[in-house]
Write an enzyme that holds these catalytic residues in place. Structure first.
Site, short mmCIF file in Angstrom:
data_model
loop_
_atom_site.label_atom_id
_atom_site.label_comp_id
_atom_site.label_asym_id
_atom_site.label_seq_id
_atom_site.Cartn_x
_atom_site.Cartn_y
_atom_site.Cartn_z
N HIS A 94 -6.31 1.82 -1.47
CA HIS A 94 -6.29 0.39 -1.78
C HIS A 94 -4.85 -0.06 -2.06
CE1 HIS A 94 -10.67 -0.15 -2.12
NE2 HIS A 94 -10.69 1.06 -2.65
N TYR A 111 0.84 -1.19 0.00
CA TYR A 111 0.00 0.00 0.00
C TYR A 111 0.88 1.25 0.00
CZ TYR A 111 -3.72 -3.12 1.80
OH TYR A 111 -4.62 -4.13 1.99
N LYS A 128 -4.89 -4.68 -9.14
CA LYS A 128 -3.54 -4.60 -8.60
C LYS A 128 -2.53 -4.93 -9.69
CE LYS A 128 -5.26 -6.13 -4.14
NZ LYS A 128 -5.85 -4.81 -3.93
#
Length: 243
Positions: free
Chosen positions: A156, A148, A193
């Site tokens: 997020h 993070y 991600k």
């Protein structure tokens, strides 16, 4: 993929309270309170007062444990977190159940005996933490860590991190065939991600003490899924004629 902040003022709040300063405050507080962590299985338990609880939460070290004690809070530190605080930041002591303090070599031996791949995982963890990334377990996404940019309450996680090493022959068996890459990349894409591969190269074989960490070199690689639509030249019109 860029940072995905949670809320309108989250980025401003993060910039006003950088992780580096929070960790520095945590380090000072742990040193001044002469904090001791208690070995508990593969992790470490750390007792915290109100001030230390706030700093541990803000710096994202450990997870609070529910206890019956009203005025005391315990945190469960992972092996990487505990060793980082003891070895890298030198701000806590680690003791066993007999209240005997373990020095760096003794703690290293304990960690490596319980987890064979601890050296490369810790090297990856400390590599990211030293760059002020907040590092948490990535088990729910099938990776080693997630990273993070700031506290998870504000943003997020940006990277799904896999730690690989040529020295152990990639004993975990991951990313050995192209189908592994496709599956992992699809999973990372579905949760927004970027896949970050940390290849740990050992320059000299000597994993018997923490000094071996200086012989590890970390190579970073981000891998994204290529889309034909994104790679198509916009100025070239497709020929729709049937031949």
């Amino acid at each position: 993929m860029g940072s995905r902040w949670k809320g309108k003022g989250a980025e401003v709040q993060a910039l006003a309270d950088p992780i580096s300063e929070i960790v520095s405050q945590l380090q000072s507080s742990l040193i001044s309170s002469n904090s001791k962590g208690l070995l508990s299985g593969t992790g470490v338990l750390l007792k915290a007062d109100a001030e230390l609880t706030d700093l541990l939460n803000r710096a994202c070290f450990g997870r609070p444990r529910v206890t019956l004690e009203k005025n005391e809070q315990w945190f469960q530190l992972s092996t990487e977190e505990a060793f980082y605080l003891q070895h890298s930041l030198k701000c806590i002591k680690i003791v066993d159940h007999n209240d005997t303090e373990l020095n760096g070599d003794e703690l290293w031996k304990h960690m490596t005996s319980s987890r064979e791949n601890f050296p490369i995982l810790f090297k990856a963890f400390s590599h990211l933490r030293s760059k002020n990334w907040v590092v948490r377990s990535g088990s729910q996404y099938g990776v080693d860590f997630v990273a993070y940019r700031h506290h998870p309450a504000l943003v997020h996680s940006e990277y799904a991190v896999l730690v690989l090493s040529a020295q152990d022959g990639n004993a975990n068996g991951r990313l050995k065939v192209w189908s592994d890459f496709h599956c992992t990349l699809r999973l990372c894409g579905s949760v927004a991600k970027t896949l970050l591969i940390l290849n740990i190269e050992e320059q000299q074989s000597c994993a018997t003490s923490p000094s071996c960490l200086d012989n590890y070199v970390v190579e970073e690689r981000t891998i994204t899924r290529w889309s034909p639509e994104q790679g198509r030249e916009k100025n070239v019109k497709s020929d729709s004629r049937v031949k």
